[in-house]
Scaffold this active site. Structure first.
Site, mmCIF file in Angstrom:
data_model
loop_
_atom_site.group_PDB
_atom_site.id
_atom_site.type_symbol
_atom_site.label_atom_id
_atom_site.label_comp_id
_atom_site.label_asym_id
_atom_site.label_seq_id
_atom_site.Cartn_x
_atom_site.Cartn_y
_atom_site.Cartn_z
ATOM 1 N N HIS A 1 -79.048 -98.906 26.220
ATOM 2 C CA HIS A 1 -77.273 -99.766 26.244
ATOM 3 C C HIS A 1 -77.415 -100.131 24.286
ATOM 4 O O HIS A 1 -76.126 -100.918 24.262
ATOM 5 C CB HIS A 1 -77.888 -101.064 26.940
ATOM 6 C CG HIS A 1 -77.998 -100.460 27.947
ATOM 7 N ND1 HIS A 1 -76.905 -100.871 29.231
ATOM 8 C CD2 HIS A 1 -78.774 -100.687 29.076
ATOM 9 C CE1 HIS A 1 -77.339 -100.208 30.263
ATOM 10 N NE2 HIS A 1 -78.499 -100.209 30.564
ATOM 11 N N CYS A 2 -78.362 -100.072 23.867
ATOM 12 C CA CYS A 2 -77.726 -101.318 22.174
ATOM 13 C C CYS A 2 -78.629 -100.634 21.239
ATOM 14 O O CYS A 2 -77.890 -99.844 20.462
ATOM 15 C CB CYS A 2 -79.688 -101.758 22.861
ATOM 16 S SG CYS A 2 -79.459 -103.523 23.507
#
Length: 345
Positions: free
Chosen positions: A279-280
């Protein structure tokens, strides 16, 4: 922006947090928001969760979890005790004393920030905001977002930041699937627009997180998260390029990293791979790079590391093509197995 102090308002909110009578609202019940909501509910707060997904809302209210780190048996007693309730309508947050925003912050095709989810969430809160409310943004974003985007949408003639409205930023540090570190034992960084904002935000997180690190501003707190993930992006990019260099020289990169890892100081191992997932890391550093472009500065490490990481899938495909060519086969018509298609085990 006025920086006034009303001891009665800030103290009243702090007292309500301390005695667990404050109601907590969580906007966005994904892999960040749900663990936060559960931890607050387990600590005795009444938690009102809001998510646009009717399916998620229905599942939670029936005691079912859709987040791997949160088992059903952890949710069921909270639902039964009415400590945790999920809703699709943000209007319910008019009852909340603390509202935490945990919505997605993607980038578009040109790697520019997409703040549409943050803006929508903030505008929804603005409709029901009341004196004595604390609003915390956890969504990863570029430095200055809380002060320049969130605060102006919430502050009015009647709601003054630092006086009777409190705004802070605390970067999410959820590591999905990590068996050792969860929301309670991962230190929380908190920065408010005013000292009063920082104080009540730290009081809130301190009620269920073992360590809270207070910083001087929301902008500092926003930058902390970007440093953490840019550090990983750059080092993964270096490991990937080092793998390519070792391949060019006929050296086993895994043997090199293993041997280098025996050094007890001055070296932290990072490992090459076929690209970036999760996600990051593929997203967050671009928020920092974009911000620097607005200040006429090129974040060269970020851009170089991103180029290397983005190119790794093609590099792996080329290696596969070469291996097939060595046995007189082509990619077309070959059966290729990929072992490991998730970004985590």
């Amino acid at each position: 922006m006025l920086q006034l102090t009303s001891l009665s308002t800030v103290d009243n909110l702090a007292n309500r947090i301390q005695d667990r009578t404050a109601k907590i609202g969580v906007m966005g019940l994904g892999y960040v928001g749900l663990p936060l909501a559960v931890a607050a509910a387990e600590e005795g707060f009444e938690v009102l969760g809001v998510d646009l997904s009717a399916e998620k809302v229905d599942m939670l209210n029936s005691g079912q979890s859709y987040v791997d780190d949160i088992p059903n048996h952890q949710i069921i007693p909270l639902i039964e005790d009415r400590k945790l309730k999920a809703f699709s309508d943000a209007g319910i947050l008019a009852e909340a004393d603390v509202v935490v925003i945990c919505v997605p912050t993607p980038v578009n095709k040109t790697h520019d920030p997409d703040l549409s989810y943050i803006i929508s969430a903030t505008d929804a809160i603005a409709e029901i905001a009341h004196p004595g409310m604390l609003v915390i943004l956890e969504s990863t974003t570029y430095p200055g977002t809380t002060l320049e985007v969130v605060a102006p949408r919430l502050e009015t003639d009647e709601l003054i930041v630092g006086m009777n409205l409190f705004i802070a930023f605390s970067p999410e540090r959820i590591d999905p699937g990590n068996p050792h570190y969860g929301i309670r034992n991962t230190p929380k960084v908190v920065g408010g627009i005013s000292p009063e904002c920082t104080r009540v935000a730290a009081d809130f997180y301190g009620s269920f997180v073992e360590m809270v690190k207070q910083v001087s501003s929301t902008t500092t707190a926003e930058t902390v998260k970007l440093l953490e993930n840019t550090y990983r992006l750059v080092n993964i990019g270096f490991a990937n390029e080092f793998a390519i260099m070792c391949d060019k020289m006929g050296i086993d990169v895994w043997e090199v990293i293993e041997a280098a890892s025996t050094k007890p100081f001055g070296f932290t191992p990072f490992y090459p791979g076929p690209g970036l997932g999760g996600h990051c890391i593929p997203v967050d550093p671009h928020y920092l790079s974009w911000k620097l472009k607005t200040l006429n500065y090129q974040a060269r490490f970020i851009e170089v590391a991103s180029d290397i990481n983005i190119g790794m899938p093609q590099y792996v495909i080329n290696k596969v093509a070469d291996a097939l060519n060595d046995v007189c086969k082509s990619i077309r018509g070959s059966n290729i197995a990929v072992l490991g298609v998730a970004y985590k085990p």
